[in-house]
Design a protein around this motif. Structure first.
Motif, short mmCIF file in Angstrom:
data_model
loop_
_atom_site.label_atom_id
_atom_site.label_comp_id
_atom_site.label_asym_id
_atom_site.label_seq_id
_atom_site.Cartn_x
_atom_site.Cartn_y
_atom_site.Cartn_z
N ILE A 95 74.13 -27.14 -54.51
CA ILE A 95 75.32 -26.33 -54.18
C ILE A 95 74.98 -25.42 -53.00
O ILE A 95 73.83 -25.05 -52.81
N THR A 96 75.96 -25.07 -52.20
CA THR A 96 75.74 -24.15 -51.08
C THR A 96 76.08 -22.73 -51.52
O THR A 96 77.26 -22.38 -51.66
N PRO A 97 75.08 -21.88 -51.73
CA PRO A 97 75.34 -20.55 -52.27
C PRO A 97 76.22 -19.67 -51.39
O PRO A 97 76.94 -18.82 -51.91
N ASP A 98 76.18 -19.87 -50.08
CA ASP A 98 77.03 -19.06 -49.21
C ASP A 98 78.51 -19.32 -49.46
O ASP A 98 79.36 -18.45 -49.22
N ASN A 99 78.83 -20.52 -49.95
CA ASN A 99 80.22 -20.87 -50.22
C ASN A 99 80.26 -21.86 -51.38
O ASN A 99 80.51 -23.06 -51.19
N PRO A 100 80.02 -21.37 -52.60
CA PRO A 100 79.96 -22.29 -53.75
C PRO A 100 81.32 -22.83 -54.18
O PRO A 100 81.38 -23.72 -55.04
N PHE A 101 82.39 -22.33 -53.60
CA PHE A 101 83.74 -22.81 -53.93
C PHE A 101 84.43 -23.26 -52.64
O PHE A 101 85.35 -22.60 -52.14
N PRO A 102 83.99 -24.38 -52.06
CA PRO A 102 84.55 -24.82 -50.77
C PRO A 102 86.04 -25.11 -50.81
O PRO A 102 86.70 -25.10 -49.76
N ASP A 103 86.58 -25.39 -51.99
CA ASP A 103 88.02 -25.67 -52.09
C ASP A 103 88.85 -24.39 -52.17
O ASP A 103 90.08 -24.44 -52.20
N GLY A 104 88.18 -23.23 -52.25
CA GLY A 104 88.89 -21.95 -52.21
C GLY A 104 89.49 -21.51 -53.53
O GLY A 104 90.29 -20.57 -53.56
N GLU A 105 89.07 -22.15 -54.66
CA GLU A 105 89.66 -21.74 -55.94
C GLU A 105 89.20 -20.34 -56.36
O GLU A 105 89.87 -19.66 -57.13
N VAL A 106 88.03 -19.91 -55.88
CA VAL A 106 87.57 -18.53 -56.04
C VAL A 106 87.19 -18.04 -54.65
O VAL A 106 86.55 -18.76 -53.88
#
Length: 387
Positions: free
Chosen positions: A361-372
């Motif tokens: 997972i990419t910690p800088d952006n763990p929600f790439p779909d923007g749900e959080v």
């Protein structure tokens, strides 16, 4: 400050963790800058606080949302002792939803201390506005990382407000709050617990040790195990630290690793059902001799219940703990637990970071779909009726 060389057996940090890794590692330096800034603002801050602290009935409310709310929970009891005043930790999300319940004593003078990384979350400004609406007398100490944020801008020129900024680097660009949390917590402990909070002077050295290669290897040894859930436990201020630690793991793994936080005593009352053979457990052990006994009890109980190596104690001193399963926080043996939390949370940040990396997972952006989102969206602030 020690860095982790890519030539070691530790995993290299990929591009997707650039911000998070840097912001975890910069903390000892940023804390030094925070203390320097606090020293420079001391005369003005004391002039603002003096008439408020002269009020015997003053209530201090520490507030924020998410990680910022945990900052208040960590600081609450040590600041109550330092100030000799009532200090409560109340999340902005609770204030916005139930201002009448959070501010029942409307005639009581109140200092609202707001923690905010960006100051742009809807609840941040709404909580201060509702406090002004509900309370007869309310002053504001705003501790924020963003001088241009809505909260700082709203309060910077008000005579009943004081805006205390962290160093600019503390406004984390990664998804999760790391150096922003610790810088704001340090600011609050230094501002309101001036010279009365034990251990603040040792925090930078302790955190640098936590960031050493040896410490990171111990963290990666844990996160490379086939564990799909973690429990964090602590007592007093360290219960709030446990909550922040569980949140950090949940955030940086995008929810792929389940996490739970509780008090050392409360965990047995139902939440213990969370345990499976694939659970990791981290117990924060208090420096208080009495409280410490309960933390040691649950550590021993978990060690007997889970496979070897899956239970870790994080502690300022080693007495009563097995060396193999203890991550020490050096130089903090005599610290108040709120100060111990500053370098101790760096361990939790490293666990979350390396658990995320282990899962790809990419910690800088763990929600790439923007749900959080990094700054909360979608909150409607409803008008609160005048009484």
């Amino acid at each position: 400050m020690t860095t982790v060389p890519e030539t070691s057996d530790l995993p290299a940090v990929p591009t997707g963790a650039t911000h998070t890794d840097r912001e975890i590692r910069q903390q000892p330096r940023v804390w030094g800058d925070m203390l320097d800034h606090l020293h420079a603002r001391r005369p003005a801050l004391d002039a603002f606080l003096a008439p408020l602290l002269a009020e015997p009935a003053l209530r201090v409310v520490l507030t924020g949302a998410g990680t910022s709310a945990y900052a208040g929970g960590i600081a609450r009891s040590v600041l109550a002792a330092a100030l000799g005043r009532t200090v409560d930790a109340v999340a902005t999300t609770d204030i916005v939803a139930d201002p009448g319940g959070c501010f029942e004593e409307t005639e009581r003078p109140t200092l609202l201390v707001s923690f905010a990384r960006s100051g742009n979350s809807p609840e941040s400004s709404a909580a201060t506005e509702l406090a002004d609406q509900v309370l007869d007398r309310c002053a504001h100490l705003v501790i924020t990382c963003n001088a241009q944020g809505a909260l700082a801008v709203r309060h910077h020129a008000r005579p009943d407000s004081f805006v205390l900024l962290t160093p600019p680097e503390a406004e984390d660009q990664g998804f999760a709050m790391t150096s922003s949390l610790t810088s704001m917590l340090l600011a609050a402990l230094g501002a309101l617990g001036h010279r009365k909070v034990r251990g603040l002077d040792a925090c930078r050295r302790a955190a640098a040790d936590v960031l050493s290669d040896e410490s990171v290897r111990r963290v990666t040894d844990l996160t490379r195990r086939d564990l799909d859930r973690f429990v964090y436990l602590g007592s007093g201020p360290l219960k709030a630290l446990a909550g922040e630690s569980a949140l950090k793991l949940l955030e940086l793994t995008g929810g792929a690793v389940s996490s739970l936080a509780d008090s050392s005593l409360g965990f047995r009352h139902g939440p213990k059902a969370f345990l499976t053979p694939r659970t990791g457990a981290i117990v924060y052990v208090s420096n208080d001799p009495y409280t410490r006994r309960y933390d040691l009890d649950i550590f021993d109980e978990l060690t007997a219940a889970l496979p070897a190596g899956q239970v870790v104690a994080i502690a300022g001193r080693p007495d009563g703990l097995p060396a193999a399963d203890t991550w020490l926080v050096p130089a903090m043996a005599d610290a108040d637990d709120a100060a111990l939390a500053l370098p101790a949370v760096v361990y939790a940040q490293l666990v979350a970071l390396h658990a995320s990396l282990a899962l790809g997972i990419t910690p800088d952006n763990p929600f790439p779909d923007g749900e959080v989102n990094r700054v909360v969206r979608g909150v409607t602030i409803h008008p609160f009726p005048q009484s």
